[in-house]
Design a protein around this motif. Structure first.
Motif, PDB file in Angstrom:
ATOM      1  N   GLY A  92      67.176 -15.599   7.042  1.00 51.01           N
ATOM      2  CA  GLY A  92      66.442 -15.020   5.799  1.00 51.01           C
ATOM      3  C   GLY A  92      66.219 -15.806   5.158  1.00 51.01           C
ATOM      4  N   TYR A  93      65.875 -14.712   4.270  1.00 51.07           N
ATOM      5  CA  TYR A  93      64.289 -15.617   3.410  1.00 51.07           C
ATOM      6  C   TYR A  93      64.652 -16.451   2.386  1.00 51.07           C
ATOM      7  CZ  TYR A  93      63.219  -9.905   3.628  1.00 51.07           C
ATOM      8  OH  TYR A  93      63.129  -8.927   3.911  1.00 51.07           O
ATOM      9  N   SER A  94      63.627 -16.727   1.992  1.00 50.50           N
ATOM     10  CA  SER A  94      63.566 -18.234   1.540  1.00 50.50           C
ATOM     11  C   SER A  94      65.030 -18.360   0.634  1.00 50.50           C
ATOM     12  CB  SER A  94      62.026 -18.688   1.504  1.00 50.50           C
ATOM     13  OG  SER A  94      61.682 -17.900  -0.018  1.00 50.50           O
ATOM     14  N   TRP A 138      58.522  -9.044  -0.489  1.00 50.47           N
ATOM     15  CA  TRP A 138      57.973  -9.308   0.711  1.00 50.47           C
ATOM     16  C   TRP A 138      57.436  -8.079   1.045  1.00 50.47           C
ATOM     17  CZ3 TRP A 138      57.404 -14.414   0.981  1.00 50.47           C
ATOM     18  CH2 TRP A 138      58.226 -15.471   1.083  1.00 50.47           C
ATOM     19  N   ALA A 139      58.211  -7.115   1.200  1.00 44.39           N
ATOM     20  CA  ALA A 139      57.729  -5.996   1.548  1.00 44.39           C
ATOM     21  C   ALA A 139      56.464  -5.169   0.868  1.00 44.39           C
ATOM     22  CB  ALA A 139      58.917  -4.730   1.491  1.00 44.39           C
ATOM     23  N   SER A 140      56.582  -5.794   0.016  1.00 46.10           N
ATOM     24  CA  SER A 140      55.019  -5.480  -1.048  1.00 46.10           C
ATOM     25  C   SER A 140      53.906  -6.280  -0.919  1.00 46.10           C
ATOM     26  CB  SER A 140      55.529  -5.020  -2.314  1.00 46.10           C
ATOM     27  OG  SER A 140      55.864  -6.147  -2.939  1.00 46.10           O
ATOM     28  N   ALA A 141      53.925  -7.361   0.095  1.00 45.83           N
ATOM     29  CA  ALA A 141      53.116  -7.996  -0.253  1.00 45.83           C
ATOM     30  C   ALA A 141      52.297  -8.162   1.630  1.00 45.83           C
ATOM     31  CB  ALA A 141      53.358  -9.252   0.214  1.00 45.83           C
ATOM     32  N   PRO A 142      51.668  -7.070   2.058  1.00 40.13           N
ATOM     33  CA  PRO A 142      51.576  -7.231   3.601  1.00 40.13           C
ATOM     34  C   PRO A 142      50.827  -7.456   4.314  1.00 40.13           C
ATOM     35  CG  PRO A 142      50.041  -5.365   1.724  1.00 40.13           C
ATOM     36  CD  PRO A 142      51.162  -6.006   1.451  1.00 40.13           C
ATOM     37  N   HIS A 143      50.035  -9.143   3.230  1.00 42.16           N
ATOM     38  CA  HIS A 143      49.800  -9.888   3.943  1.00 42.16           C
ATOM     39  C   HIS A 143      49.990 -10.697   4.190  1.00 42.16           C
ATOM     40  CE1 HIS A 143      46.387  -7.641   1.346  1.00 42.16           C
ATOM     41  NE2 HIS A 143      47.212  -8.212  -0.095  1.00 42.16           N
ATOM     42  N   ALA A 159      56.896 -23.854   0.096  1.00 41.97           N
ATOM     43  CA  ALA A 159      55.878 -21.936   0.615  1.00 41.97           C
ATOM     44  C   ALA A 159      55.859 -21.400  -0.016  1.00 41.97           C
ATOM     45  CB  ALA A 159      56.577 -22.457   2.016  1.00 41.97           C
ATOM     46  N   THR A 160      57.055 -21.319  -0.475  1.00 42.78           N
ATOM     47  CA  THR A 160      57.471 -19.658  -1.261  1.00 42.78           C
ATOM     48  C   THR A 160      56.774 -19.529  -2.881  1.00 42.78           C
ATOM     49  OG1 THR A 160      59.736 -19.250  -0.196  1.00 42.78           O
ATOM     50  CG2 THR A 160      58.975 -17.859  -2.207  1.00 42.78           C
ATOM     51  N   ALA A 215      74.299 -14.674  -3.277  1.00 39.32           N
ATOM     52  CA  ALA A 215      73.283 -13.211  -3.640  1.00 39.32           C
ATOM     53  C   ALA A 215      72.561 -13.560  -4.778  1.00 39.32           C
ATOM     54  CB  ALA A 215      74.002 -11.716  -3.883  1.00 39.32           C
ATOM     55  N   ASP A 216      72.405 -14.407  -5.425  1.00 43.02           N
ATOM     56  CA  ASP A 216      71.927 -15.720  -6.032  1.00 43.02           C
ATOM     57  C   ASP A 216      71.025 -16.447  -5.579  1.00 43.02           C
ATOM     58  OD1 ASP A 216      72.859 -13.881  -8.553  1.00 43.02           O
ATOM     59  OD2 ASP A 216      74.357 -15.279  -8.541  1.00 43.02           O
ATOM     60  N   LEU A 217      71.323 -16.540  -5.069  1.00 42.78           N
ATOM     61  CA  LEU A 217      70.084 -17.553  -3.743  1.00 42.78           C
ATOM     62  C   LEU A 217      68.504 -17.347  -3.638  1.00 42.78           C
ATOM     63  CD1 LEU A 217      72.582 -19.727  -1.595  1.00 42.78           C
ATOM     64  CD2 LEU A 217      71.837 -20.477  -3.912  1.00 42.78           C
ATOM     65  N   PRO A 218      68.399 -15.921  -2.728  1.00 43.72           N
ATOM     66  CA  PRO A 218      66.752 -15.825  -2.477  1.00 43.72           C
ATOM     67  C   PRO A 218      65.639 -15.950  -3.417  1.00 43.72           C
ATOM     68  CG  PRO A 218      68.071 -14.117  -1.793  1.00 43.72           C
ATOM     69  CD  PRO A 218      69.573 -15.059  -3.079  1.00 43.72           C
ATOM     70  N   LEU A 219      64.846 -16.668  -3.360  1.00 42.36           N
ATOM     71  CA  LEU A 219      63.592 -16.703  -4.201  1.00 42.36           C
ATOM     72  C   LEU A 219      62.798 -15.204  -5.004  1.00 42.36           C
ATOM     73  CD1 LEU A 219      62.124 -19.738  -2.605  1.00 42.36           C
ATOM     74  CD2 LEU A 219      63.319 -19.745  -4.995  1.00 42.36           C
ATOM     75  N   LYS A 220      62.599 -14.590  -3.547  1.00 41.77           N
ATOM     76  CA  LYS A 220      62.495 -13.105  -4.103  1.00 41.77           C
ATOM     77  C   LYS A 220      63.622 -12.444  -3.224  1.00 41.77           C
ATOM     78  CE  LYS A 220      58.229 -14.099  -5.860  1.00 41.77           C
ATOM     79  NZ  LYS A 220      58.653 -14.259  -7.818  1.00 41.77           N
ATOM     80  N   PRO A 221      63.209 -10.990  -3.217  1.00 43.97           N
ATOM     81  CA  PRO A 221      63.826 -10.068  -3.520  1.00 43.97           C
ATOM     82  C   PRO A 221      63.293  -9.597  -2.503  1.00 43.97           C
ATOM     83  CG  PRO A 221      63.259  -8.931  -5.330  1.00 43.97           C
ATOM     84  CD  PRO A 221      62.924 -10.421  -5.015  1.00 43.97           C
ATOM     85  N   PRO A 222      63.862  -8.373  -1.703  1.00 45.92           N
ATOM     86  CA  PRO A 222      63.704  -7.833   0.301  1.00 45.92           C
ATOM     87  C   PRO A 222      61.711  -7.032  -0.425  1.00 45.92           C
ATOM     88  CG  PRO A 222      65.641  -8.649   0.425  1.00 45.92           C
ATOM     89  CD  PRO A 222      65.472  -8.481  -0.761  1.00 45.92           C
TER      90      PRO A 222
END
Ligand SMILES: Cc1cc2nc3c(=O)[nH]c(=O)nc-3n(C[C@H](O)[C@H](O)[C@H](O)COP(=O)(O)OP(=O)(O)OC[C@H]3O[C@@H](n4cnc5c(N)ncnc54)[C@H](O)[C@@H]3O)c2cc1C
Length: 397
Positions: A28-30, A57-62, A3-4, A47-54
């Motif tokens: 949490g995040y994916s 996600w914050a920069s993707a308003p859609h 999905a990510t 800390a190495d696990l998230p696929l994308k940093p917060p």
């Protein structure tokens, strides 16, 4: 993970095209599930696990993330119902629900101390258990079971690995390769028990022992079941979609219902469900292109490969690694160095490979398998790797 990858690819292709709601039931995040084995082995940190940093996600308003469990889908109303009573409407729906680890239905499977290895939360629990020096029985000598046994032993657990078959990872390795992997595990103090059927788990409220059908009793304070995965397709099935083992999709990743799709481990393409991230990502890429207007993007399954690293011993397997009628094998082996290379050839093409100890040329062999490259011009050098196969276009690729 699928999905990510899908939303990331849609963001790259056509960011404003959709308002996307991502529904997920893990906190949490994916994150990169593949890295859970490395986390367990102490090679990466949480800390190495998230696929994308917060910040991504914050920069993707859609994209809106909704934490919750989807319990039902109404295909007529075009909405998803969550366990907490919320409803999410949709114009297009994608199932990317992955798989669940199978809990063997044996007596005692519901005792406290029986674990599976699927999520970050599972991994944290197993790491704690291992650090306490617990005696652990791991059921299942496939990739995940081996990684669980290895990681837990490395963290201090006393581990017995129980496998039903006569060799470890029988779906990826032949006997020679499997015995090298077994030796590497045994050097770490892991006991490997083959040809062993787990019959029941006993204990008073919590696990105390695992009983095998041959009468052997393995004392253990915990049992980890690594006995396979099952696609999460129940919600899709209840909604009325065509479901076999996974959610049946076309080569365009569409389910039996228009505008409803499935990707990743929950999807079944041409009768097959994937269990690896590479095909899940390939499906996400194709679906992103479809959803962004490319009606001809098509998912074509290709040979998959398995990789493993046990105590510094890298292992790789792809394609038809066992050989059989009409095939011949090129072998290069040095057991004193834990080195084993088997290349299976049929009709002048490389069709399978098993590498233990030296996997530097894994990508080269996989490319030859996938691209059906005739090997005659460099067969004599093939076992020694890409550097010994002086085919200009291959070297340039
Ligand atoms: C320990 C471990 C090691 C692995 N190592 C490798 C490896 O080395 N190489 C490799 O290729 N693959 C590996 N894999 C497999 C790989 O992680 C999967 O193939 C990949 O994660 C599949 O992606 P997916 O999106 O289909 O499923 P997932 O990543 O599992 O994502 C599905 C998500 O959907 C959520 N979900 C399910 N149902 C619902 C619902 N009803 N409502 C809301 N959310 C829901 C799930 O909780 C999950 O968060 C490993 C897996 C594990 C567990």
């Amino acid at each position: 993970m699928a999905a990510t990858r899908l939303v990331e690819t849609i963001e790259a292709l056509d960011p404003a095209r959709y308002a996307i709601t991502l529904i997920g039931d893990e906190p949490g995040y994916s994150y990169n599930r593949v890295l859970l084995s490395s986390l367990m082995a102490g090679d990466v940190a949480a800390a190495d696990l998230p696929l994308k940093p917060p910040s991504w996600w914050a920069s993707a308003p859609h994209i809106r993330i909704v934490a919750g469990q989807a319990v039902s889908v109404d295909l007529e109303r075009q909405s998803v119902d969550l366990a907490d009573g919320r409803t999410v409407p949709y114009a297009r729906l994608v199932f990317a629900t992955g798989s669940s680890a199978i809990r063997l239905p044996i007596p005692g499977a519901d005792l406290a101390g029986v674990h599976v290895f699927r999520t970050h939360a599972d991994t944290e629990r197993m790491m704690e258990l291992a650090a306490s020096g617990a005696r652990v029985a791991v059921i299942g000598g496939g990739l995940l079971g081996i990684e669980a046994a290895y990681g837990m032993a490395k963290r201090g657990a006393e581990v017995t690995l129980i496998h039903l078959m006569d060799r470890l990872m029988e779906r990826q390795l032949d006997h020679e390769a499997a015995s090298l992997v077994q030796s590497a595990l045994e050097k770490l103090g892991i006991e490997v028990v083959l040809n062993a059927q787990s019959e029941r788990i006993s204990g008073h409220g919590a696990v105390e022992a695992l009983h095998l059908s041959n009468g052997r009793v393995i004392k253990a304070g915990a049992v980890v079941m690594a006995a396979g995965i099952r696609p999460n397709s129940a919600v899709a099935k209840a909604a009325g979609l065509a479901v076999n083992r996974g959610i049946i999709v076309s080569e365009g990743l569409e389910t039996s219902r228009k505008d409803v799709y499935a990707i990743g481990e929950c999807a079944e393409v041409q009768g097959e469900c994937c269990g690896l991230v590479e095909p899940a990502y390939a499906q996400a890429d194709i679906l992103a292109r479809r959803l962004c207007g490319n009606d001809t993007a098509t998912y074509v399954p290709s040979a998959t490969a398995a990789k493993l690293k046990v105590s510094g011993l890298p292992v790789f397997s792809a394609g038809n690694f066992l050989g059989g009628e009409g095939t011949s094998a090129i072998l290069l082996t040095d057991k004193t160095q834990s080195l084993y290379k088997k290349l299976v050839v049929r009709d002048g093409l490389l069709v399978g490979a098993v590498l233990v100890g030296d996997t530097a040329d894994a990508a080269f062999y996989l490319r030859l398998i996938r691209e059906c490259t005739p090997i005659a011009p460099f067969r004599s050098g093939l076992a020694f790797g890409e550097a010994y196969c002086a085919v200009p276009d291959l070297l340039a690729a």
